[in-house]
Design a protein around this motif. Structure first.
Motif, short mmCIF file in Angstrom:
data_model
loop_
_atom_site.label_atom_id
_atom_site.label_comp_id
_atom_site.label_asym_id
_atom_site.label_seq_id
_atom_site.Cartn_x
_atom_site.Cartn_y
_atom_site.Cartn_z
N TYR A 144 -8.13 12.45 -14.45
CA TYR A 144 -9.23 13.38 -14.18
C TYR A 144 -9.10 14.69 -14.97
CZ TYR A 144 -10.85 10.34 -10.46
OH TYR A 144 -11.35 9.26 -9.77
N GLY A 145 -8.12 14.73 -15.88
CA GLY A 145 -7.96 15.93 -16.71
C GLY A 145 -7.50 17.16 -15.94
N ALA A 146 -6.82 16.96 -14.83
CA ALA A 146 -6.36 18.10 -14.03
C ALA A 146 -5.24 18.86 -14.76
CB ALA A 146 -5.84 17.61 -12.69
N LYS A 147 -5.18 20.17 -14.52
CA LYS A 147 -4.01 20.93 -14.99
C LYS A 147 -2.96 20.86 -13.88
CE LYS A 147 -2.68 25.37 -17.08
NZ LYS A 147 -1.67 24.82 -17.95
N LEU A 148 -1.77 20.40 -14.25
CA LEU A 148 -0.72 20.13 -13.25
C LEU A 148 0.37 21.19 -13.33
CD1 LEU A 148 -0.30 16.28 -13.93
CD2 LEU A 148 -1.68 17.35 -12.15
N PHE A 149 0.67 21.79 -12.19
CA PHE A 149 1.78 22.73 -12.08
C PHE A 149 2.82 22.09 -11.17
CE2 PHE A 149 -0.25 26.60 -13.80
CZ PHE A 149 -1.57 26.18 -13.84
N PHE A 150 4.02 21.85 -11.70
CA PHE A 150 5.09 21.25 -10.89
C PHE A 150 6.03 22.36 -10.44
CE2 PHE A 150 4.77 17.10 -13.60
CZ PHE A 150 3.64 16.72 -12.87
N VAL A 151 6.15 22.53 -9.13
CA VAL A 151 7.01 23.59 -8.58
C VAL A 151 8.05 22.95 -7.68
CG1 VAL A 151 7.07 25.73 -7.27
CG2 VAL A 151 5.02 25.15 -8.62
N ALA B 5 0.17 12.38 -9.24
CA ALA B 5 0.22 12.91 -10.62
C ALA B 5 -0.36 11.91 -11.61
CB ALA B 5 1.67 13.25 -10.98
N TYR B 6 -0.01 10.63 -11.45
CA TYR B 6 -0.58 9.61 -12.35
C TYR B 6 -2.10 9.58 -12.23
CZ TYR B 6 3.87 7.45 -13.77
OH TYR B 6 5.08 7.22 -14.33
N ALA B 7 -2.61 9.58 -11.00
CA ALA B 7 -4.07 9.49 -10.82
C ALA B 7 -4.75 10.73 -11.38
CB ALA B 7 -4.40 9.30 -9.35
N LEU B 8 -4.14 11.90 -11.18
CA LEU B 8 -4.78 13.14 -11.64
C LEU B 8 -4.85 13.22 -13.16
CD1 LEU B 8 -3.35 15.74 -9.12
CD2 LEU B 8 -5.68 14.83 -9.24
N SER B 9 -3.94 12.50 -13.83
CA SER B 9 -4.00 12.51 -15.30
C SER B 9 -5.27 11.83 -15.79
CB SER B 9 -2.75 11.85 -15.90
OG SER B 9 -2.75 10.46 -15.64
N ALA C 214 -0.31 10.40 -21.51
CA ALA C 214 -1.70 10.24 -21.06
C ALA C 214 -2.52 11.50 -21.32
CB ALA C 214 -1.72 9.88 -19.57
N GLY C 215 -1.88 12.53 -21.91
CA GLY C 215 -2.61 13.75 -22.26
C GLY C 215 -2.61 14.82 -21.19
N ALA C 216 -1.75 14.69 -20.17
CA ALA C 216 -1.76 15.66 -19.07
C ALA C 216 -1.23 17.01 -19.53
CB ALA C 216 -0.92 15.14 -17.91
N ASP C 217 -1.83 18.06 -18.94
CA ASP C 217 -1.44 19.44 -19.21
C ASP C 217 -0.50 19.86 -18.07
OD1 ASP C 217 -1.34 22.06 -19.93
OD2 ASP C 217 -3.49 22.47 -19.70
N ILE C 218 0.80 20.06 -18.38
CA ILE C 218 1.82 20.27 -17.34
C ILE C 218 2.52 21.60 -17.55
CG2 ILE C 218 4.02 19.41 -16.41
CD1 ILE C 218 3.15 16.61 -17.30
N PHE C 219 2.70 22.34 -16.43
CA PHE C 219 3.50 23.56 -16.45
C PHE C 219 4.53 23.43 -15.33
CE2 PHE C 219 4.37 27.85 -14.84
CZ PHE C 219 4.73 28.49 -16.01
N GLU C 220 5.79 23.79 -15.61
CA GLU C 220 6.84 23.66 -14.59
C GLU C 220 7.41 25.02 -14.20
OE1 GLU C 220 9.46 19.96 -14.56
OE2 GLU C 220 9.04 20.25 -16.69
N SER C 221 7.73 25.14 -12.91
CA SER C 221 8.31 26.39 -12.42
C SER C 221 9.17 26.09 -11.19
CB SER C 221 7.19 27.36 -12.05
OG SER C 221 7.71 28.54 -11.48
#
Ligand code: CP
Length: 309
Positions: free
Chosen positions: A183-190, A177-181, A208-215
């Motif tokens: 690269y501007g990845a959209k992160l979905f935490f399930v 997750a840290y590394a993907l932030s 760090a500006g990460a775009d996060i959605f949780e489910s």
């Protein structure tokens, strides 16, 4: 860029540094073995160098792929493969072990059940320490091979990834997750509520500006992602086994589920237990065995960069 540096956490990397490692892995993959044009080729890039694998927790992929990576580059390997077979069983502490072993070798890959063990070891080592997994902390070289796998799919710059399963104790998802932030990845935490991504990590990622959605439900996100990254529920990290029993088997990837997003790439750091149906292994979408193979070129890249003359 990296010579003689310790590799402890993906938080220590810039994007430029990660790209440098992934590019080196691409150059070295020809020596990684397997089938095809690289089969049987060997390099002498690390001839005369010795890697010490110090593994105080079980491992198949990380320990063996570090060993293969070193040997395919002409180097040699010494191993502690479990605490029972070392003087840790007699009560020796890690600091003393590191002070001694760092005089026996040129680089150390350390796996340890305690979070922070690698950073502590680095302050007593005369050679680079590579964190090969520290408790529920980090597993940076796993992240590098995960990123290499994603890069091979041409998804690194348009990544929408669901990290699924044990986000509380899973060190691979913390590192990733840290590394993907970067690269501007959209992160979905399930995850089940009890195994959510730790709040401090989410705060760091948001800063760090990460775009996060949780489910809690894979079905809610499967159509929105191009990668599913499954993890095992980390039974050994639960202080109370009854708590493990409540969440064991929460998620299961089936062929039926994957048909809801036919192009989705399925990754897993392995080992997998029951979170992916065996029939899914045969699907085009499954990349986890290829992903495990990429541990060799990526660890070749890390070793060669750290030990550059
Ligand atoms: N992915 C990973 O760290 O596997 P091992 O525990 O087998 O090394």
């Amino acid at each position: 860029m990296f010579t003689r540096r310790h590799i402890i956490s993906t938080r220590d990397f810039t994007r430029e540094e990660i790209d440098h490692i992934l590019n080196r892995a691409e150059e070295l993959e020809i020596y990684a073995g397997g089938v095809g044009k690289g089969a049987g080729r060997k390099s002498d890039l690390l001839e005369g160098k010795i890697l010490a694998n110090l593994f105080y927790e079980p491992s198949t992929r990380t320990r063996l792929s570090f060993e293969v990576a070193m040997k395919r580059l002409g180097g040699e390997v010494i191993n502690v493969s479990s605490p029972e077979t070392s003087s840790a069983a007699k009560g020796e502490n890690l600091v003393d072990t590191i002070k001694v072993v760092s005089k026996y070798c040129d680089i150390i890959a350390l796996r340890h059940p305690k979070e922070g063990a690698s950073r502590m070891a680095a302050s007593f080592s005369s050679v680079p320490i590579i964190n090969a997994g520290d408790g529920a902390g980090q597993h940076p070289t796993q992240t590098l091979l995960d990123l290499y796998t994603i890069k091979k799919e041409n998804l690194l710059d348009k990544l929408k990834i669901a990290l699924i399963g044990d986000l509380k104790y899973g060190r691979t998802v913390h590192s990733l997750a840290y590394a993907l932030s970067l690269y501007g990845a959209k992160l979905f935490f399930v995850s089940p509520e009890a195994l959510n991504m730790p709040e401090e990590i989410k705060m760091d990622l948001k800063e760090a500006g990460a775009d996060i959605f949780e489910s809690t439900d894979i079905k809610e996100v499967i159509k929105d992602v191009n990668v599913l990254y499954l993890t095992r529920i980390q039974r050994e990290r639960f202080p109370d086994q009854t708590e493990y029993n409540k969440v064991a088997g929460t998620y299961r990837i089936t062929t039926e589920l994957i048909r809801e997003n036919e192009g989705v790439v399925i990754m897993h750091p392995l080992p997998k237990i029951d979170e992916i149906d065996a029939e899914v292994d045969q699907m085009e979408n499954a990349r986890y065995f290829t992903q495990a193979f990429y541990g060799i070129p990526v660890r070749m890249a890390v070793l060669s960069i750290l030990l550059e003359r």
